[in-house]
Design an enzyme around this catalytic site. Structure first.
Site, mmCIF file in Angstrom:
data_model
loop_
_atom_site.group_PDB
_atom_site.id
_atom_site.type_symbol
_atom_site.label_atom_id
_atom_site.label_comp_id
_atom_site.label_asym_id
_atom_site.label_seq_id
_atom_site.Cartn_x
_atom_site.Cartn_y
_atom_site.Cartn_z
ATOM 1 N N GLU A 185 -15.608 0.871 -12.953
ATOM 2 C CA GLU A 185 -16.744 -0.033 -13.118
ATOM 3 C C GLU A 185 -18.090 0.648 -12.862
ATOM 4 O O GLU A 185 -19.136 0.088 -13.187
ATOM 5 C CB GLU A 185 -16.586 -1.230 -12.166
ATOM 6 C CG GLU A 185 -15.459 -2.168 -12.579
ATOM 7 C CD GLU A 185 -15.224 -3.280 -11.570
ATOM 8 O OE1 GLU A 185 -15.618 -3.122 -10.398
ATOM 9 O OE2 GLU A 185 -14.629 -4.302 -11.961
ATOM 10 N N GLU A 201 4.488 7.374 -4.334
ATOM 11 C CA GLU A 201 3.690 7.094 -3.137
ATOM 12 C C GLU A 201 4.176 7.877 -1.920
ATOM 13 O O GLU A 201 3.471 8.005 -0.923
ATOM 14 C CB GLU A 201 3.691 5.610 -2.817
ATOM 15 C CG GLU A 201 4.972 5.061 -2.229
ATOM 16 C CD GLU A 201 4.779 3.646 -1.689
ATOM 17 O OE1 GLU A 201 5.185 3.420 -0.544
ATOM 18 O OE2 GLU A 201 4.235 2.796 -2.400
#
Length: 309
Positions: free
Chosen positions: A91, A122
């Site tokens: 963004e 992960e």
């Protein structure tokens, strides 16, 4: 499947993983009651973030100082935490006209992990180190490890490796006394408590992480001169909505009429900050660009240079 008793014992100690027996029959409640419960749960997130504001502010100032020298802001996380980092990074270009790679989101397992879980990603500290090395992370960069549990190996490994590379490090977690916070120079622990659904950290923990990431990127950009007051003067006009917003921002900053605004934006090649300086200082586009370059992009400083007292 082999048992991992040590990991299970570790998860049992985490607030974000705690079981809430009072909600054991939530699936039997009317929908209206469930959404009311969720709304009540979320109401406490802001207070949890507020408790960490001093540490957050210090981390932002340190990161902005490095970004002003050309450094990057890099988020690193797995699962929901990684996706939130990628979202915040994605963004920044349309909102603040950041250069490519100035704000980066790394998710364990790579871009494909945004929509599909990547088995074992992960759990790899080595993958985190390799991802940072591929970016060429160095002393002017800031690496923010994001993990609700505060123990995710990818996030902890990213922070540990970033420190070895001399980068500034921030650890954002939702449990107290987390390995991630201990590994980072700035440990931000926003303790949101047990989730409505046991261990579903996309809920309160995810909301809290999004709030903190909003603060980090937004306030860093304010410090870098990407705004003028509360106006986004460095936005990129990449669609009709943003072009209309650009015109409105110039109007709010200058009070000029539509024709003058359109002429300034056209001469400034759509750059809002340049157009505002042209109107307020009465200069042409090349002069406005030169003043902004000298002021490192800070519009207030450029205006002062154009009209010294």
């Amino acid at each position: 499947m082999p048992r991992n008793d040590a990991l299970r014992r570790e998860l049992d100690t985490l607030t974000t993983e705690a079981f809430r027996p009072e909600l054991a029959d939530i699936d039997r409640l009317p929908t209206a009651e469930i959404v009311a419960l969720m709304n009540a749960e979320d109401s406490g997130v802001s207070a949890a973030v507020a408790a960490g504001l001093p540490v957050i502010a210090d981390a932002i100032d340190a990161a902005a100082e490095r970004m002003a020298r050309g450094g990057r802001l890099v988020y690193a996380g797995a699962g929901t935490a990684g996706r939130l980092g990628v979202l915040d990074a994605s963004e920044c270009p349309p909102t603040f006209n950041t250069s490519p790679g100035q704000v980066v989101g790394l998710i364990a397992g790579g871009p494909g992990a945004m929509s599909h879980a990547v088995e074992g990603a992960e759990d790899s500290r080595e993958m985190a180190a390799a991802d940072l090395d591929a970016l060429g992370v160095g002393p002017d960069d800031t690496v923010v490890g994001v993990s609700a549990s505060g123990r995710t190996p990818y996030a902890v490994g990213a922070v540990e490796h970033a420190r070895r590379l001399g980068a500034l490090t921030v650890g954002l977690s939702c449990n107290a006394h987390s390995p991630l916070a201990r590994a980072a120079e700035h440990g931000v622990e926003v303790v949101t408590g047990p989730e409505l659904l046991t261990g579903s950290t996309r809920l309160k923990a995810g909301t809290a992480q999004k709030m903190v990431l909003n603060m980090i990127s937004t306030v860093a950009m304010i410090r870098l001169g990407k705004t003028y007051g509360n106006l986004m003067v460095d936005l990129r006009s990449s669609n009709e909505k943003l072009r209309a917003r650009s015109q409105r921002i110039v109007e709010l900053a200058t009070g000029a009429g539509p024709d003058e605004i359109e002429a300034a934006l056209s001469a400034a090649d759509g750059e809002v900050k340049t157009a505002i300086l042209m109107v307020l200082a009465g200069v042409d586009a090349p002069t406005a660009d030169r003043l902004l370059t000298t002021a490192d992009g800070h519009l207030r400083a450029a205006l002062q240079a154009a009209s010294p007292a």
